[in-house]
Design an enzyme around this catalytic site. Structure first.
Site, PDB file in Angstrom:
ATOM      1  N   ASP A  14       0.954  -1.201  -0.048  1.00 10.62           N
ATOM      2  CA  ASP A  14       0.023   0.138   0.154  1.00 10.62           C
ATOM      3  C   ASP A  14       0.787   1.342   0.021  1.00 10.62           C
ATOM      4  O   ASP A  14       0.649   2.213  -0.636  1.00 10.62           O
ATOM      5  CB  ASP A  14      -0.941  -0.115   1.205  1.00 10.62           C
ATOM      6  CG  ASP A  14      -2.097  -1.102   1.083  1.00 10.62           C
ATOM      7  OD1 ASP A  14      -1.653  -2.234   0.769  1.00 10.62           O
ATOM      8  OD2 ASP A  14      -3.207  -0.595   1.188  1.00 10.62           O
ATOM      9  N   ARG A  94       1.577   6.056  17.663  1.00  8.92           N
ATOM     10  CA  ARG A  94       0.841   6.969  16.654  1.00  8.92           C
ATOM     11  C   ARG A  94       1.616   8.388  17.035  1.00  8.92           C
ATOM     12  O   ARG A  94       1.927   9.138  16.182  1.00  8.92           O
ATOM     13  CB  ARG A  94      -0.378   6.900  16.589  1.00  8.92           C
ATOM     14  CG  ARG A  94      -1.048   5.781  15.769  1.00  8.92           C
ATOM     15  CD  ARG A  94      -0.278   4.791  14.778  1.00  8.92           C
ATOM     16  NE  ARG A  94      -0.766   3.812  14.396  1.00  8.92           N
ATOM     17  CZ  ARG A  94      -0.002   2.866  13.612  1.00  8.92           C
ATOM     18  NH1 ARG A  94       1.100   3.191  13.028  1.00  8.92           N
ATOM     19  NH2 ARG A  94      -0.614   1.744  13.470  1.00  8.92           N
ATOM     20  N   ASP A 123      -6.279   4.865  13.920  1.00  2.00           N
ATOM     21  CA  ASP A 123      -4.892   5.304  13.461  1.00  2.00           C
ATOM     22  C   ASP A 123      -4.731   6.511  12.625  1.00  2.00           C
ATOM     23  O   ASP A 123      -4.035   7.405  12.929  1.00  2.00           O
ATOM     24  CB  ASP A 123      -3.957   4.390  12.789  1.00  2.00           C
ATOM     25  CG  ASP A 123      -3.702   2.999  13.698  1.00  2.00           C
ATOM     26  OD1 ASP A 123      -3.662   3.137  14.984  1.00  2.00           O
ATOM     27  OD2 ASP A 123      -3.599   1.967  13.352  1.00  2.00           O
ATOM     28  N   SER A 174      -4.842  -8.144   9.161  1.00  2.06           N
ATOM     29  CA  SER A 174      -4.048  -6.910   9.169  1.00  2.06           C
ATOM     30  C   SER A 174      -3.557  -6.830  10.626  1.00  2.06           C
ATOM     31  O   SER A 174      -4.175  -6.891  11.675  1.00  2.06           O
ATOM     32  CB  SER A 174      -5.271  -5.745   9.116  1.00  2.06           C
ATOM     33  OG  SER A 174      -4.400  -4.623   9.709  1.00  2.06           O
TER      34      SER A 174
HETATM   35  N1  ARG Z   1      -7.789  -1.583  17.380  1.00  4.21           N
HETATM   36  C1  ARG Z   1      -6.332  -1.111  17.507  1.00  4.21           C
HETATM   37  C2  ARG Z   1      -6.261   0.394  17.789  1.00  4.21           C
HETATM   38  O1  ARG Z   1      -7.019   1.162  17.307  1.00  4.21           O
HETATM   39  C3  ARG Z   1      -5.360  -1.631  16.847  1.00  4.21           C
HETATM   40  C4  ARG Z   1      -5.350  -1.349  15.412  1.00  4.21           C
HETATM   41  C5  ARG Z   1      -4.212  -1.983  14.730  1.00  4.21           C
HETATM   42  N2  ARG Z   1      -4.083  -1.585  13.190  1.00  4.21           N
HETATM   43  C6  ARG Z   1      -3.912  -2.286  12.493  1.00  4.21           C
HETATM   44  N3  ARG Z   1      -3.565  -1.638  11.176  1.00  4.21           N
HETATM   45  N4  ARG Z   1      -3.879  -3.509  12.324  1.00  4.21           N
HETATM   46  O2  ARG Z   1      -5.439   0.980  18.509  1.00  4.21           O
END
Ligand code: ARG
Length: 402
Positions: A14, A94, A123, A174
């Site tokens: 991506d 993040r 994210d 993912s």
């Molecule tokens: N749900 C979790 C969060 O919002 C994990 C997100 C994971 N991201 C991913 N690209 N798999 O912090």
């Protein structure tokens, strides 16, 4: 000269496609930026990939120490756990990525930053809010939420520009990982009735297959920060990695949670966080020994707020800053050791000690050496119960009883 965009680059399909896509759609030159917070096994390979995909420069940074010291440990001190389950590995990374992206953008005089987040997750919120707070002048580009390409179209696009498409079958999940934990979603996990298949887990043994004898580990804390394992002083990264190994071996750290995203969706998430699971529990046990009841009650309220702020992308906010100062202040006496027992997926506190312990054996014991004057109790209880007796004189304070 074309304007520049700095793209948070993972080396995956991506973000590789995003390099070309940004050039094409926005006419900007792309500088990639890859940051290691415990998730980058081969930085040089990623750099090369970025340049091959057409980046004009490929910046990299090892931010693992900063991640542990300025983000992970402060959240541990705050007891920040989202919805009682999630130790926030992805979320806490993040704001650091946002901060570093902004630094790289300024270094290159870029007018935009870009990231590969989809438009459905948390994210994107964390990065956009972080970047927008630190550098409101930067435009934010989110190719994956703008291009509307299916996976097939993405592969076609990659082929057109000779961007290598990974030959290995794409994982059905993912996955996001860093030093504090792994987050896994999608595939069969999207049905919350399905038990997670074995291939979801990488860091933890199936508790059923874990050793039949428990393992004990002693964690030393100084002011709420883990500093040693079994009496041996350790740096943050090494300490966490050692704990991942030993706790993972005993099947500790699996979490299966239906979570409330900020964008309103409920999503089924699997987490693997062996070290976090042990440290969060150990830290809380030590804190419980050295802090007074009212301090503990108040801190647990702050913990919920703090976790929400991290989860919801508000790291760079006045409230988070205020609460961080409070949390730091609460940790002055959170020094001592906690003994944890790891056994077939469970992690139990079995011992704790501290030079600042408020536990007084003389007061607690039922054996000889008792210093508690039991004659004080009846008078205390009479006053303690006075409001109830007063009220009962004139009002009905019973529920459904005659
Ligand atoms: N749900 C979790 C969060 O919002 C994990 C997100 C994971 N991201 C991913 N690209 N798999 O912090």
């Amino acid at each position: 000269m074309a304007d520049k965009a700095v793209l948070a680059y993972s080396g995956g399909l991506d973000t590789s496609v995003a390099v070309k896509w940004i050039q094409e759609q926005y006419g900007m030159d792309v500088v990639t930026f890859t940051v290691d917070i415990g998730n980058v096994p081969n930085m040089e390979a990623i750099r090369q990939k970025a340049l091959n995909a057409g980046a004009v420069a490929a910046e990299v940074a090892d931010a693992r120490d900063e991640f542990m010291t300025d983000f992970v440990f402060p959240s541990l001190q705050a007891d920040a756990i989202y919805e009682g389950e999630y130790s926030l590995a992805t979320a806490i990374g993040r704001p650091l990525i946002a901060k570093l992206l902004v630094q790289v953008a300024r270094k290159h005089g870029a007018v935009a930053v870009a990231h590969g987040c989809t438009g459905k997750g948390n994210d994107q919120v964390r990065l956009d809010v972080g970047i927008g707070t630190l550098a409101p002048e930067l435009k934010i580009i989110g190719p994956a939420r703008e291009w509307g390409m299916t996976r097939e179209e993405l592969i076609q696009y990659a082929n057109k520009y000779a961007i290598p498409v990974p030959v290995t079958k794409k994982s059905p999940y993912s996955i996001d990982e860093n030093l504090w934990g792994r987050s896994i979603e999608c595939g069969v996990l999207e049905d919350p009735w399905n038990e997670p298949p074995a291939d979801v887990y990488l860091w933890t043994k199936n508790p059923g297959d874990a050793p039949a004898t428990p393992h004990y580990v002693v964690i030393g804390f100084e002011k709420g920060i883990p500093v040693s394992l079994d009496g041996v002083a350790m740096e943050p990264i090494a300490l966490v990695q050692a704990l991942h190994a030993v706790a993972g071996e005993h099947g500790v750290g699996r979490v299966d949670h239906v979570e409330n995203r900020l964008v309103g969706i409920k999503s089924r998430e699997i987490y693997e966080a062996p070290a976090a699971t042990v440290l969060v529990k150990a830290h809380a046990a030590l804190q419980n020994l050295v802090m007074a009841k009212d301090q503990l009650r108040f801190k647990s309220f702050v913990a919920t707020q703090y976790a929400d702020l991290i989860y919801n992308g508000q790291w760079f906010s006045g409230l988070r800053r205020n609460l961080a100062a409070y949390v730091e202040n609460t940790q002055d006496y959170v020094t001592g050791e906690v003994r944890m027992k790891l056994f077939k997926g469970t992690c139990t506190v079995v011992g704790r000690k501290s030079p600042y312990s408020l536990y007084d054996l003389g007061l607690a014991t039922y054996d000889k050496g008792d210093t508690f004057d039991q004659a004080d109790s009846p008078g205390f209880i009479r006053l303690w119960g006075l409001p109830s007796r007063l009220q009962a004189r004139v009002q009905d304070v019973t529920i459904g009883e005659d």
